[in-house]
Design an enzyme around this catalytic site. Structure first.
Site, PDB file in Angstrom:
ATOM      1  N   SER A  13       0.804  -1.226   0.000  1.00  0.00           N
ATOM      2  CA  SER A  13       0.000   0.000   0.000  1.00  0.00           C
ATOM      3  C   SER A  13       0.838   1.278   0.000  1.00  0.00           C
ATOM      4  O   SER A  13       0.303   2.375  -0.130  1.00  0.00           O
ATOM      5  CB  SER A  13      -0.937   0.006   1.212  1.00  0.00           C
ATOM      6  OG  SER A  13      -0.177  -0.092   2.402  1.00  0.00           O
ATOM      7  N   ASN A  63      -1.931  -9.430   8.621  1.00  0.00           N
ATOM      8  CA  ASN A  63      -0.664  -9.314   9.337  1.00  0.00           C
ATOM      9  C   ASN A  63       0.219 -10.486   8.915  1.00  0.00           C
ATOM     10  O   ASN A  63      -0.062 -11.635   9.279  1.00  0.00           O
ATOM     11  CB  ASN A  63      -0.947  -9.346  10.845  1.00  0.00           C
ATOM     12  CG  ASN A  63       0.323  -9.403  11.660  1.00  0.00           C
ATOM     13  OD1 ASN A  63       1.423  -9.228  11.142  1.00  0.00           O
ATOM     14  ND2 ASN A  63       0.174  -9.656  12.949  1.00  0.00           N
ATOM     15  N   VAL A  64       1.273 -10.209   8.170  1.00  0.00           N
ATOM     16  CA  VAL A  64       2.087 -11.317   7.637  1.00  0.00           C
ATOM     17  C   VAL A  64       2.779 -12.121   8.739  1.00  0.00           C
ATOM     18  O   VAL A  64       3.199 -13.247   8.505  1.00  0.00           O
ATOM     19  CB  VAL A  64       3.143 -10.837   6.603  1.00  0.00           C
ATOM     20  CG1 VAL A  64       2.488 -10.217   5.385  1.00  0.00           C
ATOM     21  CG2 VAL A  64       4.167  -9.908   7.223  1.00  0.00           C
ATOM     22  N   ASN A  90       7.511  -8.171   0.546  1.00  0.00           N
ATOM     23  CA  ASN A  90       8.087  -6.836   0.717  1.00  0.00           C
ATOM     24  C   ASN A  90       7.817  -6.246   2.100  1.00  0.00           C
ATOM     25  O   ASN A  90       8.550  -5.366   2.546  1.00  0.00           O
ATOM     26  CB  ASN A  90       7.504  -5.928  -0.384  1.00  0.00           C
ATOM     27  CG  ASN A  90       7.679  -4.461  -0.071  1.00  0.00           C
ATOM     28  OD1 ASN A  90       8.738  -3.886  -0.295  1.00  0.00           O
ATOM     29  ND2 ASN A  90       6.636  -3.828   0.464  1.00  0.00           N
ATOM     30  N   SER A 142      17.912  -6.694   2.230  1.00  0.00           N
ATOM     31  CA  SER A 142      18.526  -5.378   2.434  1.00  0.00           C
ATOM     32  C   SER A 142      20.038  -5.534   2.446  1.00  0.00           C
ATOM     33  O   SER A 142      20.550  -6.594   2.839  1.00  0.00           O
ATOM     34  CB  SER A 142      18.086  -4.806   3.785  1.00  0.00           C
ATOM     35  OG  SER A 142      18.891  -3.687   4.133  1.00  0.00           O
ATOM     36  N   TYR A 155      17.139  -6.158  12.636  1.00  0.00           N
ATOM     37  CA  TYR A 155      16.799  -5.972  11.218  1.00  0.00           C
ATOM     38  C   TYR A 155      17.796  -6.714  10.318  1.00  0.00           C
ATOM     39  O   TYR A 155      17.400  -7.431   9.390  1.00  0.00           O
ATOM     40  CB  TYR A 155      16.791  -4.471  10.918  1.00  0.00           C
ATOM     41  CG  TYR A 155      16.365  -4.094   9.530  1.00  0.00           C
ATOM     42  CD1 TYR A 155      15.014  -4.096   9.167  1.00  0.00           C
ATOM     43  CD2 TYR A 155      17.298  -3.714   8.559  1.00  0.00           C
ATOM     44  CE1 TYR A 155      14.619  -3.731   7.884  1.00  0.00           C
ATOM     45  CE2 TYR A 155      16.909  -3.346   7.286  1.00  0.00           C
ATOM     46  CZ  TYR A 155      15.570  -3.346   6.948  1.00  0.00           C
ATOM     47  OH  TYR A 155      15.180  -2.981   5.684  1.00  0.00           O
ATOM     48  N   ALA A 157      19.666  -9.244  11.076  1.00  0.00           N
ATOM     49  CA  ALA A 157      19.484 -10.690  11.231  1.00  0.00           C
ATOM     50  C   ALA A 157      18.292 -11.157  10.402  1.00  0.00           C
ATOM     51  O   ALA A 157      18.349 -12.193   9.728  1.00  0.00           O
ATOM     52  CB  ALA A 157      19.279 -11.039  12.703  1.00  0.00           C
ATOM     53  N   LYS A 159      17.067  -9.760   7.712  1.00  0.00           N
ATOM     54  CA  LYS A 159      17.326  -9.620   6.269  1.00  0.00           C
ATOM     55  C   LYS A 159      18.371 -10.628   5.785  1.00  0.00           C
ATOM     56  O   LYS A 159      18.315 -11.096   4.650  1.00  0.00           O
ATOM     57  CB  LYS A 159      17.748  -8.178   5.953  1.00  0.00           C
ATOM     58  CG  LYS A 159      16.641  -7.147   6.194  1.00  0.00           C
ATOM     59  CD  LYS A 159      15.419  -7.416   5.326  1.00  0.00           C
ATOM     60  CE  LYS A 159      14.342  -6.350   5.455  1.00  0.00           C
ATOM     61  NZ  LYS A 159      13.192  -6.581   4.583  1.00  0.00           N
ATOM     62  N   ILE A 188      16.781   3.696   0.287  1.00  0.00           N
ATOM     63  CA  ILE A 188      15.700   4.051  -0.634  1.00  0.00           C
ATOM     64  C   ILE A 188      14.800   5.091   0.048  1.00  0.00           C
ATOM     65  O   ILE A 188      14.466   4.940   1.231  1.00  0.00           O
ATOM     66  CB  ILE A 188      14.862   2.801  -1.015  1.00  0.00           C
ATOM     67  CG1 ILE A 188      15.769   1.632  -1.470  1.00  0.00           C
ATOM     68  CG2 ILE A 188      13.828   3.144  -2.085  1.00  0.00           C
ATOM     69  CD1 ILE A 188      16.596   1.870  -2.706  1.00  0.00           C
TER      70      ILE A 188
END
Ligand code: NAI
Length: 242
Positions: A13, A63-64, A90, A142, A155, A157, A159, A188
C-alpha cells in the site's frame, strides 16, 4: 509480459511495495495488495492498477507475522483470482536500537514480520505454485543483511535470514519450476527511511544519491521475468555494498 498472471505484494500500500505493484501491473499482472492497516492507501493502489494498467486488483488486510491469517488470506486470493503465480515478500519493519539495550519484543517483532512473514507467505503459496506448475518468489532483503549495520542487529538478522531462506527455497523448489530470488536495496527514499538529507552515509553511495522505490521495482520486475535466474541476491544500492 505478465498478462493473465496474479501477483501478491505484501506491504503493497505504500513505499517500495506500492512501486512494485504498479510495475507488475504495467507488465499486465493482476495485483493482490496485502496491507497491514491503511485500507484507504491500499484501495488507492488498487484503483490506480485498474485505471492506469487495466488489470484486476484487490486489497487484503493481513498481518504477515500471523500464520493463520496469512493462510486465510492466500485462500481468499485463490477464491478471487483462481490462482497466483507471483509472490513479492516486501512487508517489513524496523525497531532500531543498540544491542545492549534492545528489548526482546523489538527483536521478536522484526524477526516475526520480516523473516517469519516471508516464510508464512511462501509456505501457503507453495500449494498454488505446485498445482500451477509455476511460481516466482522475490523477497525484499537489504544490504543490512549482507554487510551488517550497527544499531540494526534485529533488522540485519532478519534480512540475512531472508537470504538464507531465498537460497534454500530456490534449491528445494527449482525441480518444480518455482524460482526464488531476493533484492537487497540500499538507501531508498520512503517513509521507512524518512528525511536523510544530513546523513553522512549518503556520501558513501558511489552513485551519489538515495534510491527511489521505482529503482527497486525495476529489479523485482527483472527477477520476475528472468526465467533462468534463481537463488540470486540482486543489490539495488547505488554501489554502497560493493
Ligand atoms: P515502508 O515502511 O514504507 O513500507 C513497509 C510496508 O510493510 C508498509 O506498507 C507496512 O504497512 C507493511 N507492513 C509492515 N508490517 C506488516 C505486517 N506485519 N503485515 C503486513 N504488512 C506489513 O517501507 P519501505 O521502505 O517501502 O520498505 C519495503 C521493504 O523494503 C521492507 O521490507 C524494507 O525492510 C525493505 N528495505 C527498505 C529500504 C529502504 O531504504 N527504504 C532498504 C532496504 C530494504
Amino acid at each position: 509480459m505478465l498478462k493473465g498472471k496474479t501477483a501478491l505484494v505484501t506491504g503493497g500500500s505504500r513505499g517500495i511495495g506500492e512501486a512494485i505493484a504498479y510495475k507488475l501491473a504495467s507488465l499486465g499482472a493482476n495485483i493482490a495488495v496485502i496491507y497491514a492497516g491503511n485500507v484507504t492507501a491500499a484501495e488507492k493502489v488498487c484503483e490506480k492498477c485498474k485505471q492506469d494498467y487495466g488489470v484486476e486488483a484487490k486489497a487484503y488486510q493481513c498481518n504477515v507475522a500471523d500464520f493463520s491469517e496469512t493462510k486465510e488470506t492466500v485462500a481468499k486470493v485463490k477464491a478471487d483470482f483462481g490462482t497466483a503465480q507471483i509472490l513479492i515478500n516486501n512487508a517489513g519493519i524496523t525497531r532500531d536500537g543498540l544491542l545492549a539495550m534492545m528489548k526482546e519484543e523489538d527483536f521478536d517483532a522484526v524477526l516475526d514480520t520480516n523473516l517469519k512473514g516471508a516464510f508464512h507467505m511462501i509456505r501457503h503459496m507453495t500449494g498454488l505454485f505446485l498445482r500451477a506448475k509455476e511460481g516466482c518468489i522475490v523477497n525484499i532483503s537489504s544490504v543490512s543483511g549482507m554487510m551488517g549495520n550497527a544499531g540494526q542487529c534485529n533488522y540485519s538478522a532478519s534480512k540475512a535470514g531472508l537470504i538464507g531462506l531465498t537460497k534454500s527455497v530456490a534449491k528445494e523448489l527449482a525441480p518444480k519450476g518455482i524460482r526464488c530470488n531476493a533484492v537487497a536495496p540500499g538507501f531508498i527514499a520512503t517513509d521507512m527511511t524518512g528525511d536523510q538529507t544530513d546523513n553522512p552515509l549518503l556520501k558513501m553511495i558511489p552513485l551519489g544519491r538515495m534510491g527511489e522505490p521505482e529503482d527497486v521495482a525495476e529489479a523485482v520486475a527483472y527477477l520476475v521475468t528472468a526465467k533462468y535466474v534463481t537463488g540470486e541476491v540482486l543489490r539495488v544500492d547505488g554501489g554502497i555494498a560493493m
